[in-house]
Design an enzyme around this catalytic site. Structure first.
Site, PDB file in Angstrom:
ATOM      1  N   MET A  97      31.187   1.399 -16.373  1.00  0.00           N
ATOM      2  CA  MET A  97      29.837   0.912 -16.705  1.00  0.00           C
ATOM      3  C   MET A  97      28.781   1.696 -15.909  1.00  0.00           C
ATOM      4  SD  MET A  97      30.152  -1.492 -18.986  1.00  0.00           S
ATOM      5  CE  MET A  97      31.326  -0.337 -19.753  1.00  0.00           C
ATOM      6  N   HIS A  98      28.727   3.007 -16.209  1.00  0.00           N
ATOM      7  CA  HIS A  98      27.779   3.863 -15.493  1.00  0.00           C
ATOM      8  C   HIS A  98      26.343   3.339 -15.622  1.00  0.00           C
ATOM      9  CE1 HIS A  98      30.871   7.012 -15.082  1.00  0.00           C
ATOM     10  NE2 HIS A  98      31.124   6.888 -16.361  1.00  0.00           N
ATOM     11  N   ASP A  99      25.927   3.103 -16.863  1.00  0.00           N
ATOM     12  CA  ASP A  99      24.512   2.789 -17.111  1.00  0.00           C
ATOM     13  C   ASP A  99      24.125   1.398 -16.640  1.00  0.00           C
ATOM     14  OD1 ASP A  99      24.522   4.684 -20.198  1.00  0.00           O
ATOM     15  OD2 ASP A  99      24.088   5.306 -18.157  1.00  0.00           O
TER      16      ASP A  99
END
Ligand code: RIB
Ligand code: CA
Length: 302
Positions: A236-238
């Site tokens: 879940m980078h963003d």
């Protein structure tokens, strides 16, 4: 002070989850969504942003951003996000249209000026922001802060040196970091550890909402793709960048400058102590963030 938010994004699965998180905590503040090229082509990121707005009952306008980097071509991330950018779920098309605009930079500029002062969150390449700053230098005084998911100090995911958002358009990224705007950079060194396990994804099956049901299918696909390429889970980078914007207390940071290599190691983000306008995120309470993201997915769309 809660400024109106410009969300600059390339949905993309983790962008879509980040939209759920931002909507959950700041639904009334999102002034404009700019969807440009990145994970998939701009035409598709716009469609995906509109679909997510439908799922969240959001009436935020969606504007099509840049379709290519400033100085060349790019390779998409369909291998992670699917051919349609949302895990290949064939979700159809929203009945809504993007903002009609013959000049997206003018529309973006006018929206910011009308808002007075905005917070600018970038979850994709920095092309849109770089072009905006170049054509309208005065806009800088209307941007309170930038929060950017991107870069990797000790790692990369396109090459060992470069992260995708920066690697798409290193020149634009370097222009944005050189602008002197106060930027918080949330790099892979932190975001790579904010991942959903398959057990966490499957826990969504107990939530009987259309959004949770859809997101479970999309995240299962993302989990397979991410782990195939060596990531710890569905990354879940963003959402990590959005959660830094919302809850900075869960993060460790340091002040520095950032330059971006566009020569030998294209897209490499380099720390420099010659400047200190960049807040570099150095670590986070990863499981706390994962729990927060899951709670947003399970409580939205009811
Ligand atoms: O490297 C991860 C970043 O690239 C994320 O923003 C993901 O959505 C892709 O755009
Ligand atoms: Ca993204």
């Amino acid at each position: 002070m809660k400024h109106p938010i410009i969300l600059d994004t390339d949905p993309g699965i983790d962008d879509a989850v980040a939209m759920i998180v931002l909507h959950h905590f700041r639904k009334t503040n999102i002034r404009l969504i700019v969807a440009g090229y990145g994970n998939i082509k701009a035409e598709q990121t716009v469609k995906n942003a509109l679909l997510m707005c439908d799922l969240l009952s959001m009436d935020t306008p969606v504007l099509k951003g840049a379709v290519v980097p400033q100085y060349g071509s790019y390779e998409d991330a369909a291998h992670i996000h699917g051919a349609d950018g949302l895990g290949g779920m064939s979700l159809g098309t929203s009945k809504k249209q993007p903002l009609a605009s013959s000049d997206f930079l003018k529309t973006l500029y006018d929206t910011i000026i009308e808002a007075g002062t905005v917070d600018y969150i970038t979850l994709g390449p920095l092309t849109n922001l770089a072009l905006l700053l170049k054509r309208y230098p005065d806009v800088r005084s209307h941007i309170a802060r930038v929060v950017t998911m991107g870069g990797g100090i000790a790692c990369g995911n396109v090459t060992p040196h470069a992260e995708f958002n920066i690697h798409c358009d290193a020149e634009s990224a370097d222009e944005v970091f050189a602008s002197g705007l106060p930027i918080a950079l949330v790099p892979l060194d932190t975001t790579n550890h904010v991942t959903f396990s398959m057990e966490q994804i499957e826990s969504l099956s107990s939530v009987k909402t259309p959004l949770a049901c859809l997101m479970q299918k999309i995240l299962e696909e993302n989990y397979k793709n991410c782990t195939r390429y060596g990531e710890e889970g569905s990354t879940m980078h963003d959402s990590t960048a959005v959660l830094y914007y919302l809850f900075p207390e869960y993060f460790k940071t340091e002040q520095c400058g950032i330059t971006v290599d566009s020569q030998k190691y294209y897209g490499k983000t380099i720390v420099t102590k010659e400047r200190n306008h960049v807040t570099l995120i150095k670590g986070a309470e990863s499981q706390t963030l994962c729990d927060l993201i899951l709670s947003c997915i399970t409580s939205e769309g009811r």
